[in-house]
Enzyme design. Structure first.
Site, PDB file in Angstrom:
ATOM      1  N   TYR A  61       9.215  -6.390  10.206  1.00 27.30           N
ATOM      2  CA  TYR A  61       9.085  -7.262   9.342  1.00 27.30           C
ATOM      3  C   TYR A  61       7.668  -7.968   9.785  1.00 27.30           C
ATOM      4  O   TYR A  61       7.640  -8.169  10.763  1.00 27.30           O
ATOM      5  CB  TYR A  61      10.067  -8.531   9.284  1.00 27.30           C
ATOM      6  CG  TYR A  61      10.749  -8.618   8.068  1.00 27.30           C
ATOM      7  CD1 TYR A  61       9.962  -8.860   6.915  1.00 27.30           C
ATOM      8  CD2 TYR A  61      12.065  -8.175   7.624  1.00 27.30           C
ATOM      9  CE1 TYR A  61      10.415  -9.100   5.552  1.00 27.30           C
ATOM     10  CE2 TYR A  61      12.813  -8.223   6.541  1.00 27.30           C
ATOM     11  CZ  TYR A  61      11.919  -8.672   5.553  1.00 27.30           C
ATOM     12  OH  TYR A  61      12.309  -8.735   4.275  1.00 27.30           O
ATOM     13  N   GLU A  63       5.865 -10.718   7.564  1.00 25.83           N
ATOM     14  CA  GLU A  63       5.305 -11.628   6.506  1.00 25.83           C
ATOM     15  C   GLU A  63       4.248 -12.310   7.118  1.00 25.83           C
ATOM     16  O   GLU A  63       4.456 -12.811   8.150  1.00 25.83           O
ATOM     17  CB  GLU A  63       6.430 -12.612   6.068  1.00 25.83           C
ATOM     18  CG  GLU A  63       7.545 -11.984   5.426  1.00 25.83           C
ATOM     19  CD  GLU A  63       8.619 -12.726   4.743  1.00 25.83           C
ATOM     20  OE1 GLU A  63       8.940 -13.807   5.325  1.00 25.83           O
ATOM     21  OE2 GLU A  63       9.523 -12.359   3.999  1.00 25.83           O
ATOM     22  N   ASP A 208      -9.904  -3.472 -12.975  1.00 29.55           N
ATOM     23  CA  ASP A 208      -8.672  -2.586 -12.599  1.00 29.55           C
ATOM     24  C   ASP A 208      -9.051  -1.270 -12.450  1.00 29.55           C
ATOM     25  O   ASP A 208      -9.173  -0.447 -13.571  1.00 29.55           O
ATOM     26  CB  ASP A 208      -7.476  -2.795 -13.340  1.00 29.55           C
ATOM     27  CG  ASP A 208      -6.219  -1.916 -13.179  1.00 29.55           C
ATOM     28  OD1 ASP A 208      -6.321  -1.124 -12.078  1.00 29.55           O
ATOM     29  OD2 ASP A 208      -5.100  -2.243 -13.598  1.00 29.55           O
ATOM     30  N   THR A 234      -4.904   1.139  -7.493  1.00 28.46           N
ATOM     31  CA  THR A 234      -3.773   1.559  -6.778  1.00 28.46           C
ATOM     32  C   THR A 234      -4.332   2.542  -5.693  1.00 28.46           C
ATOM     33  O   THR A 234      -5.669   2.747  -5.638  1.00 28.46           O
ATOM     34  CB  THR A 234      -3.168   2.759  -7.574  1.00 28.46           C
ATOM     35  OG1 THR A 234      -4.187   3.776  -7.994  1.00 28.46           O
ATOM     36  CG2 THR A 234      -2.577   2.312  -8.806  1.00 28.46           C
ATOM     37  N   LYS A 237      -4.123   7.404  -6.623  1.00 30.93           N
ATOM     38  CA  LYS A 237      -4.530   8.151  -7.676  1.00 30.93           C
ATOM     39  C   LYS A 237      -5.678   8.934  -7.166  1.00 30.93           C
ATOM     40  O   LYS A 237      -5.377   9.758  -5.996  1.00 30.93           O
ATOM     41  CB  LYS A 237      -4.668   7.137  -9.000  1.00 30.93           C
ATOM     42  CG  LYS A 237      -3.604   6.836  -9.577  1.00 30.93           C
ATOM     43  CD  LYS A 237      -3.583   5.858 -10.874  1.00 30.93           C
ATOM     44  CE  LYS A 237      -2.508   5.325 -11.252  1.00 30.93           C
ATOM     45  NZ  LYS A 237      -2.540   4.333 -12.443  1.00 30.93           N
ATOM     46  N   ARG A 243       1.799   5.860  -2.351  1.00 31.09           N
ATOM     47  CA  ARG A 243       2.002   5.073  -3.545  1.00 31.09           C
ATOM     48  C   ARG A 243       1.656   3.602  -3.143  1.00 31.09           C
ATOM     49  O   ARG A 243       2.403   3.083  -2.273  1.00 31.09           O
ATOM     50  CB  ARG A 243       3.382   5.420  -3.972  1.00 31.09           C
ATOM     51  CG  ARG A 243       3.402   5.214  -5.385  1.00 31.09           C
ATOM     52  CD  ARG A 243       4.822   6.290  -5.794  1.00 31.09           C
ATOM     53  NE  ARG A 243       4.257   7.651  -6.128  1.00 31.09           N
ATOM     54  CZ  ARG A 243       3.530   7.993  -7.229  1.00 31.09           C
ATOM     55  NH1 ARG A 243       3.180   6.828  -7.858  1.00 31.09           N
ATOM     56  NH2 ARG A 243       3.122   9.165  -7.281  1.00 31.09           N
TER      57      ARG A 243
HETATM   58  C1  LIG Z   1      -1.619   3.363 -12.695  1.00 34.02           C
HETATM   59  C2  LIG Z   1      -2.444   2.055 -13.230  1.00 34.02           C
HETATM   60  C3  LIG Z   1      -1.600   0.896 -12.902  1.00 34.02           C
HETATM   61  C4  LIG Z   1      -0.338   0.905 -12.090  1.00 34.02           C
HETATM   62  O1  LIG Z   1      -0.115   1.423 -11.052  1.00 34.02           O
HETATM   63  P1  LIG Z   1       1.477   1.428 -10.671  1.00 34.02           P
HETATM   64  O2  LIG Z   1       1.074   1.729  -9.161  1.00 34.02           O
HETATM   65  O3  LIG Z   1       2.316   2.520 -11.336  1.00 34.02           O
HETATM   66  O4  LIG Z   1       1.973   0.185 -10.867  1.00 34.02           O
HETATM   67  C5  LIG Z   1      -2.355  -0.502 -13.170  1.00 34.02           C
HETATM   68  N1  LIG Z   1      -3.414  -0.245 -13.819  1.00 34.02           N
HETATM   69  C6  LIG Z   1      -4.037   1.049 -14.453  1.00 34.02           C
HETATM   70  C7  LIG Z   1      -5.220   0.968 -15.093  1.00 34.02           C
HETATM   71  C8  LIG Z   1      -3.531   2.090 -14.019  1.00 34.02           C
HETATM   72  O5  LIG Z   1      -4.173   3.333 -14.457  1.00 34.02           O
END
Ligand SMILES: *Cc1c(COP(=O)(O)O)cnc(C)c1O
Length: 434
Positions: A61, A63, A208, A234, A237, A243
Site C-alpha cells: 500500500y 497512498e 487526451d 493510456t 496502446k 494497462r
Molecule cells: C482508449 C481511450 C481512453 C480510455 O482508456 P481506458 O484505459 O480504456 O479507460 C480514453 N480516451 C481515449 C481517446 C481513448 O482512445
C-alpha cells in the site's frame, strides 16, 4: 516451533493452484498466437513489462506520493514511482508535471476533469460517433452525467476536424475545458490551433492522447506540449506498456492534479503497474522504439492503400497515424457483418461509426483497423497486403463456412511465424497445443 500450518497453496504455481483459471489463460495465449490483432487500441507488452506487473510490488500500500506517503515502508516504492515519473517527463519534451497513478485512461480523464471543473461546468469535446471517446461526455458516462458537454465533429465530406464547429461550440458554450483527442481519427491533430481557440475564450485545453502517445513520444506526431494545460493518456496502446493511464499538468497546477487523482478519485496506487509503466517508458526512450513507431505508421499506410485497392472506402483517403477508418458500404456489408466475417478467419478488428453515419453504433457502416500490435510481432508491408486481401475475401465468402475455414488456416499459419513477445507467451501456447 510455534509456526502455524501455513496454507501450502500460497507457494503453488497458478497451474497447480487453479487449473480452471489457468486453462482460460492458456486458451487466450493460443488465441493471441493464432489470430492477427488489428484492433487499433491493442498491443503486446514486452516480457519485462509483464515481469514488473506480475511482481511482489502488488503487495504494498502506498497512498500518497513519493516522500509523502500515509504508510511506512515506502522507500523502494518511492524509487519505483520516481523512475516512472522522471522517464515520463523525459519522454515528452516540454511536459512539466506528471501523475503516473491513474488506473486507466478513463480514470486519468476523470482526474483531469475534476482538477479543472466543478460538477455542472461546461466543456467541449469531439462526439463519440465522430471519433471521440466515451469518457468525453457520453450520457452513459460520469463525464456526461456530472458535467455539461457540447460536441464538435468532423466534416462529412472529407472526414477532417470541423474547425468551424469547434469555434462555434466554444463561443456558445463558454466552456471551462476544450478537449482535443480521439479514438478513431486517422489524421494529425493540430494542438496549437486547438489551444488558440481554447485560450482565446478563457478555456483550458485538455489533450487526451490515449491512442497516439507512442507516436508523440517517437516524435512522429506533433506534441500537445506546451500547448495543452492538461494531457491524459493510456499507457497500453501505442506506448506498449501495461494497462493503465497517466495525466500531465503545468507545474502551476501540479498539486491540483495530484489531489484530484488521490484522494479525489482513487485510493492506493497500483505500484506493480506503475513499475511496469516505468519499464515501458524506458523502452520508449530508446531508438528501437522510434523504429517500431515508424514501421507502425508505414504499415498503416500500406494497409490503407491495399484496403482501398480492394474496394474499402478509406475515410480521409489514408492515414497519418496507426489507424485506418473504412467505409465498408461499397463492399455490400455493414460494419458489424464485416467484423464478424473477419473474426471468423482470425483477423480481429472492430466495427466503427463513420462520418455521416446512418446506422446504429451496434451495426455501423464502417470498421477500424490499427497496426501497433501486428507491427510489434514483426509484420511488415507483405503481411499488410495479405491482410487486405484476406479481409475482402472473408467478406465475399462470409456465408461459405468452408471458404472461411480455408482463409482461417492461412491466417493462423502466418500468425504463428510472428510469435507474441515473451518466452512465457510462447510456452503457454505450446502447452495449450499439446
Ligand atoms: C482508449 C481511450 C481512453 C480510455 O482508456 P481506458 O484505459 O480504456 O479507460 C480514453 N480516451 C481515449 C481517446 C481513448 O482512445
Amino acid at each position: 516451533m510455534s509456526q502455524h500450518a501455513r496454507d501450502p497453496q500460497m507457494d503453488m504455481s497458478l497451474r497447480e493452484a487453479d487449473p480452471e483459471l489457468s486453462a482460460a489463460i492458456t486458451s487466450e495465449a493460443l488465441r493471441q498466437r493464432d489470430h492477427i490483432e488489428l484492433i487499433a487500441s491493442e498491443n503486446y507488452t514486452s516480457a519485462a513489462v509483464r515481469e514488473a506487473q506480475g511482481s511482489i510490488l502488488t503487495n504494498k500500500y502506498a497512498e500518497g506520493y513519493p516522500g509523502k506517503r500515509y504508510y511506512a515502508g515506502c522507500e523502494f516504492i518511492d524509487d519505483v514511482e520516481n523512475l516512472a515519473r522522471t522517464r515520463a517527463l523525459q519522454l515528452f519534451a516540454g511536459s512539466e508535471h506528471v501523475n503516473v497513478q491513474p488506473h486507466s485512461g478513463a480514470s486519468a480523464n476523470i482526474a483531469a476533469f475534476t482538477a479543472a471543473m466543478s460538477p455542472g461546468d461546461a466543456f467541449v469535446a469531439m462526439s463519440l460517433d465522430q471519433g471521440g471517446h466515451l469518457s468525453h461526455g457520453s450520457p452513459v458516462n460520469i463525464s456526461g452525467k456530472w458535467f455539461t458537454p457540447t460536441f464538435y465533429g468532423v466534416r462529412s465530406d472529407d472526414g477532417l476536424i470541423d474547425w468551424d464547429a469547434v469555434e462555434r461550440a466554444v463561443e456558445t458554450a463558454k466552456p471551462k475545458v476544450l478537449i482535443a483527442g480521439a479514438s478513431a481519427y486517422p489524421r494529425l491533430l493540430d494542438f496549437e490551433r486547438f489551444a488558440r481557440i481554447a485560450h482565446a475564450s478563457g478555456a483550458q485545453l485538455m489533450v487526451d492522447m490515449a491512442h497516439i502517445s507512442g507516436i508523440v513520444a517517437a516524435g512522429l506526431h506533433p506534441s500537445p506540449f506546451p500547448h495543452a494545460d492538461l494531457v491524459t493518456t493510456t499507457t497500453h496502446k501505442t506506448l506498449r506498456g501495461p494497462r493503465g493511464g497517466m495525466a500531465f499538468a503545468r507545474a502551476s497546477a501540479a498539486a491540483t492534479l495530484d489531489k484530484s487523482v488521490f484522494p479525489g478519485n482513487q485510493g492506493g496506487p497500483l505500484m506493480h503497474v506503475i513499475a511496469a509503466k516505468a519499464v515501458a517508458f524506458k523502452f520508449a526512450l530508446e531508438p528501437a522504439f522510434r523504429t517500431y513507431m515508424e514501421q507502425t505508421l508505414a504499415n498503416a499506410q500500406t494497409l490503407a492503400g491495399a484496403l482501398a485497392a480492394c474496394g474499402f472506402g478509406v475515410i480521409t483517403g489514408g492515414t497519418d497515424t496507426h489507424l485506418i477508418l473504412c467505409d465498408v458500404t461499397p463492399l455490400g456489408v455493414t460494419g458489424k457483418e464485416a467484423t464478424l466475417a473477419l473474426e471468423a478467419v482470425g483477423i480481429t478488428i472492430n466495427k466503427n461509426s463513420i462520418p455521416g453515419e446512418t446506422r446504429s453504433p451496434m451495426v455501423t457502416s464502417g470498421v477500424r483497423y490499427g497496426t501497433p500490435a501486428a507491427t510489434t510481432r514483426g509484420m511488415g508491408a507483405r503481411e499488410m497486403e495479405k491482410i487486405a486481401q484476406w479481409s475482402v475475401d472473408a467478406i465475399a465468402r462470409r456465408d461459405d463456412p468452408a471458404g472461411l475455414a480455408h482463409i482461417a488456416r492461412e491466417v493462423s499459419e502466418l500468425a504463428r511465424t510472428f510469435p507474441v513477445p515473451g518466452r512465457d507467451a510462447t510456452m503457454l501456447a505450446e502447452e495449450g497445443s499439446r
